[in-house]
Enzyme design. Structure first.
Site, PDB file in Angstrom:
ATOM      1  N   CYS A  58       0.849  -1.332   0.036  1.00 51.82           N
ATOM      2  CA  CYS A  58       0.026  -0.131  -0.149  1.00 51.82           C
ATOM      3  C   CYS A  58       0.911   1.314   0.053  1.00 51.82           C
ATOM      4  O   CYS A  58       0.356   2.266  -0.387  1.00 51.82           O
ATOM      5  CB  CYS A  58      -0.934  -0.122   1.201  1.00 51.82           C
ATOM      6  SG  CYS A  58      -1.703  -1.475   1.350  1.00 51.82           S
ATOM      7  N   TYR A 285      -4.199 -24.460   2.440  1.00 51.44           N
ATOM      8  CA  TYR A 285      -5.192 -23.267   2.841  1.00 51.44           C
ATOM      9  C   TYR A 285      -4.688 -22.188   1.586  1.00 51.44           C
ATOM     10  O   TYR A 285      -3.669 -22.281   1.057  1.00 51.44           O
ATOM     11  CB  TYR A 285      -5.014 -22.817   4.033  1.00 51.44           C
ATOM     12  CG  TYR A 285      -5.011 -23.818   5.075  1.00 51.44           C
ATOM     13  CD1 TYR A 285      -6.485 -23.474   5.872  1.00 51.44           C
ATOM     14  CD2 TYR A 285      -4.639 -24.782   5.203  1.00 51.44           C
ATOM     15  CE1 TYR A 285      -6.904 -24.331   6.731  1.00 51.44           C
ATOM     16  CE2 TYR A 285      -4.918 -25.796   6.482  1.00 51.44           C
ATOM     17  CZ  TYR A 285      -6.119 -25.515   7.238  1.00 51.44           C
ATOM     18  OH  TYR A 285      -6.654 -26.320   8.013  1.00 51.44           O
TER      19      TYR A 285
HETATM   20  C1  LIG Z   1       0.135   0.470  -5.369  1.00 49.29           C
HETATM   21  C2  LIG Z   1      -1.128  -0.395  -4.334  1.00 49.29           C
HETATM   22  C3  LIG Z   1      -1.839   0.470  -3.520  1.00 49.29           C
HETATM   23  C4  LIG Z   1      -2.637  -0.228  -2.511  1.00 49.29           C
HETATM   24  N1  LIG Z   1      -3.125   0.580  -1.581  1.00 49.29           N
HETATM   25  C5  LIG Z   1      -3.907  -0.129  -0.636  1.00 49.29           C
HETATM   26  C6  LIG Z   1      -4.396   0.591   0.328  1.00 49.29           C
HETATM   27  O1  LIG Z   1      -4.418   1.820   0.598  1.00 49.29           O
HETATM   28  N2  LIG Z   1      -5.416  -0.079   0.993  1.00 49.29           N
HETATM   29  C7  LIG Z   1      -5.648  -1.590   1.093  1.00 49.29           C
HETATM   30  O2  LIG Z   1      -6.223  -1.998   1.901  1.00 49.29           O
HETATM   31  N3  LIG Z   1      -4.840  -1.969  -0.131  1.00 49.29           N
HETATM   32  C8  LIG Z   1      -4.130  -1.562  -1.152  1.00 49.29           C
HETATM   33  N4  LIG Z   1      -3.701  -2.345  -2.039  1.00 49.29           N
HETATM   34  C9  LIG Z   1      -3.951  -3.644  -2.048  1.00 49.29           C
HETATM   35  C10 LIG Z   1      -3.071  -4.552  -1.294  1.00 49.29           C
HETATM   36  O3  LIG Z   1      -2.015  -4.330  -1.206  1.00 49.29           O
HETATM   37  C11 LIG Z   1      -3.369  -6.080  -1.444  1.00 49.29           C
HETATM   38  O4  LIG Z   1      -4.592  -6.380  -1.031  1.00 49.29           O
HETATM   39  C12 LIG Z   1      -2.523  -6.795  -0.538  1.00 49.29           C
HETATM   40  O5  LIG Z   1      -1.064  -6.429  -0.866  1.00 49.29           O
HETATM   41  C13 LIG Z   1      -2.708  -8.578  -0.784  1.00 49.29           C
HETATM   42  O6  LIG Z   1      -2.057  -9.226  -0.041  1.00 49.29           O
HETATM   43  P1  LIG Z   1      -1.500 -10.610  -0.371  1.00 49.29           P
HETATM   44  O7  LIG Z   1      -0.444 -11.079   0.674  1.00 49.29           O
HETATM   45  O8  LIG Z   1      -2.713 -11.304  -0.544  1.00 49.29           O
HETATM   46  O9  LIG Z   1      -0.789 -10.569  -1.567  1.00 49.29           O
HETATM   47  P2  LIG Z   1       0.374  -9.840  -2.347  1.00 49.29           P
HETATM   48  O10 LIG Z   1       0.662  -8.584  -1.526  1.00 49.29           O
HETATM   49  O11 LIG Z   1       0.135  -9.711  -3.751  1.00 49.29           O
HETATM   50  O12 LIG Z   1       1.676 -10.753  -2.046  1.00 49.29           O
HETATM   51  C14 LIG Z   1       1.868 -12.027  -2.889  1.00 49.29           C
HETATM   52  C15 LIG Z   1       2.955 -12.537  -2.455  1.00 49.29           C
HETATM   53  O13 LIG Z   1       3.395 -13.886  -3.008  1.00 49.29           O
HETATM   54  C16 LIG Z   1       4.539 -13.954  -3.500  1.00 49.29           C
HETATM   55  N5  LIG Z   1       4.313 -15.018  -4.660  1.00 49.29           N
HETATM   56  C17 LIG Z   1       3.369 -15.006  -5.460  1.00 49.29           C
HETATM   57  N6  LIG Z   1       3.762 -15.959  -6.555  1.00 49.29           N
HETATM   58  C18 LIG Z   1       4.755 -16.569  -6.104  1.00 49.29           C
HETATM   59  C19 LIG Z   1       5.434 -17.784  -6.671  1.00 49.29           C
HETATM   60  N7  LIG Z   1       4.906 -18.534  -7.558  1.00 49.29           N
HETATM   61  N8  LIG Z   1       6.657 -18.343  -5.803  1.00 49.29           N
HETATM   62  C20 LIG Z   1       6.767 -17.565  -4.742  1.00 49.29           C
HETATM   63  N9  LIG Z   1       6.353 -16.418  -4.045  1.00 49.29           N
HETATM   64  C21 LIG Z   1       5.271 -15.990  -4.928  1.00 49.29           C
HETATM   65  C22 LIG Z   1       4.874 -12.483  -3.949  1.00 49.29           C
HETATM   66  O14 LIG Z   1       6.121 -12.329  -4.112  1.00 49.29           O
HETATM   67  C23 LIG Z   1       4.329 -11.905  -2.606  1.00 49.29           C
HETATM   68  O15 LIG Z   1       5.283 -12.039  -1.593  1.00 49.29           O
HETATM   69  C24 LIG Z   1      -2.724  -1.408  -2.719  1.00 49.29           C
HETATM   70  C25 LIG Z   1      -2.215  -2.151  -3.463  1.00 49.29           C
HETATM   71  C26 LIG Z   1      -1.227  -1.601  -4.614  1.00 49.29           C
HETATM   72  C27 LIG Z   1      -0.615  -2.564  -5.827  1.00 49.29           C
END
Ligand SMILES: Cc1cc2nc3c(=O)[nH]c(=O)nc-3n(C[C@H](O)[C@H](O)[C@H](O)COP(=O)(O)OP(=O)(O)OC[C@H]3O[C@@H](n4cnc5c(N)ncnc54)[C@H](O)[C@@H]3O)c2cc1C
Length: 439
Positions: A58, A285
């Protein structure tokens, strides 16, 4: 889980952990914390294809703007993995999950066994198939590395075209503008923030952007990115050509379901999970932007791709992986953005359309104060709210949504600029607090 060297050799594995977590972001770290609530000892590996220590996605736009640095962007301190007794495996991509053998394979061929697995692989930006989409100067904004590259390219006097007027597009536009870049936001829909904001709210935000020098074009597409060796201009669906040095694709994301799908785990748009965040394979999960989990309001599966939901889902999954029985009540949307000092928050279900019967909408607008509030109710219960200008009440509205509180008798108060739950009670505006009782 400790496995002897002989055991590993027999299983043809390079390492074995009790818990393996794919993903080092909101859901992955939420999962670590869920596991450690229950199991202080069990071995945990956190794997990420990104090399970076866990950081807040974020904040990436604030990193571009220069407001946040390499330290402030971190989600947890540098000694986090050591303190939680976690093995970080960073800069390695998981290329295969083999559920029948309980192991995964990394891109360097390493095979890692698990007792339970978390898939928290998040989502990736969509890059549309238009000519020139791979020229130097074309970017997406998802990772720390993306932010670093955009930050290097952005300088006063440059011109940028941001494709997409959602949260990420507007945050990117705001950050580039802060670096002295001239910015156009090009939006396919008739309004910005079409997924989260209604027309009236979006119009206030558009004005705010334009008054501060960001140009917005709605109902327009970028059809081609032009340039010899790098981005020089874009051709729009209006026939116009805009000269620019930077193009940002911010046209939404797609959940990274490939690994799960190839492993035979049930998927639809995302990975399908039950209320324990369990997939169709009992010891696997999923959580966060990749997981289609219960929606609090409708009870159906949906992906609310926001940070707090990912952390909460990860934490619930982690506790279940470690043997506790915890259910997910369901996620609600909550999108906030601050544009040049004007804060806005949309929470819950804010855009009932013609086909959605039985919703009541109340709203109030004070244009000179840039104040706008809209509340969506169903049978006296708030299901969604938009706050622009005065946003402190948004937290209260989110709480009321989660408690399914019946607010029929205080409806008009909800639109007051100074609405505040404590104040409303304190001033005696409501004597009978049972109005807020859970329905
Ligand atoms: C610019 C930006 C601003 C945002 N602002 C906000 C905000 O203000 N408020 C809010 O609530 N949300 C915001 N979001 C959304 C929020 O960032 C996401 O909802 C959140 O990051 C989701 O988390 P996650 O852990 O599900 O996935 P992600 O953050 O996408 O993390 C995925 C992880 O999996 C790893 N990965 C993926 N595939 C593989 C693989 N095959 N092998 C090994 N590792 C892998 C990646 O490297 C990463 O570590 C924003 C997003 C962006 C891009």
């Amino acid at each position: 889980m400790k496995v002897s060297q002989r055991g590993l050799v027999e299983m043809n594995l390079d390492a074995q952990y009790k818990y393996v977590i794919i993903g080092n972001s909101a859901a992955g770290i939420g999962c670590v914390e869920g596991i450690r609530k229950v199991d202080k000892e069990g071995s945990i590996a956190v794997i990420s294809e990104e090399k970076m220590h866990t950081y807040s996605r974020c904040l990436t736009s604030y990193y571009i703007a220069g407001v946040v640095d390499d330290e402030k962007i971190l989600f947890r301190p540098k000694d986090y993995y050591a303190k939680k007794n976690v093995t970080p495996i960073l800069g390695k991509k998981v290329v295969k999950i083999l559920p029948e053998d309980n192991h995964i394979v990394l891109d360097d061929g390493t095979r890692i066994g698990y007792s339970s697995l978390m898939i928290a692989t998040g989502a990736s930006p969509v890059i549309y198939d238009i000519p020139g989409n791979n020229k130097p100067g074309v970017f997406v904004l998802r990772t720390y590395e993306d932010a670093r590259r955009i930050s290097e390219a952005a300088a006063p006097g440059k011109r940028a075209v941001v494709m997409g007027g959602g949260l990420v597009g507007l945050k990117a536009a705001d950050a580039l503008h802060a670096k002295g870049v001239e910015v156009w936001v090009i939006v396919t829909s008739p309004q910005i923030m079409s997924q989260t904001m209604d027309r009236d709210g979006a119009e206030i935000l558009r004005k705010q952007l334009e008054e501060n020098g960001i140009k917005v074009m709605t109902e327009t597409n970028v059809e081609e990115i032009i340039g010899n060796k790098k981005v020089e201009a874009v051709r729009l669906s209006t026939g116009q050509t805009l000269t620019c040095d930077i193009v940002i694709f911010a046209k939404g994301v797609r959940p990274n379901i490939g690994l799960a799908k190839d492993a035979g785990i049930d998927t639809d748009y995302g990975i399908l999970v039950d209320t324990h965040m369990r997939t169709s394979v009992p010891n696997i999960y999923a959580a966060g932007d990749v997981a289609e989990a219960k929606d609090f309001i409708t009870g159906e599966r949906y992906i609310h791709a926001i940070w707090p939901n990912a952390v909460e889902q990860g934490c619930i999954a982690g506790q279940n992986m470690a043997g506790r029985d915890v259910e997910y009540a369901g996620g609600i949307a909550m999108n906030s953005v601050d544009l040049f000092g004007l804060a806005s928050i949309a929470v819950g279900f804010t855009r009932p359309r013609g086909k959605d019967h039985g919703y009541e909408i109340i709203s109030r607008s004070i244009p000179e104060k840039k104040f706008y509030r809209k509340i969506v109710l169903k049978d006296g219960v708030i299901v969604g709210a938009i706050c622009i200008g005065e946003v402190e009440a948004a937290g209260v509205f989110a709480g009321l949504i989660k408690r399914r509180a019946n607010v029929s008798k205080i409806k008009e108060l909800l639109l007051r600029e100074d609405f505040d739950y404590a104040k409303v009670l304190g001033e005696g505006l409501i004597k009978d607090t049972s109005y807020f009782a859970t329905a």
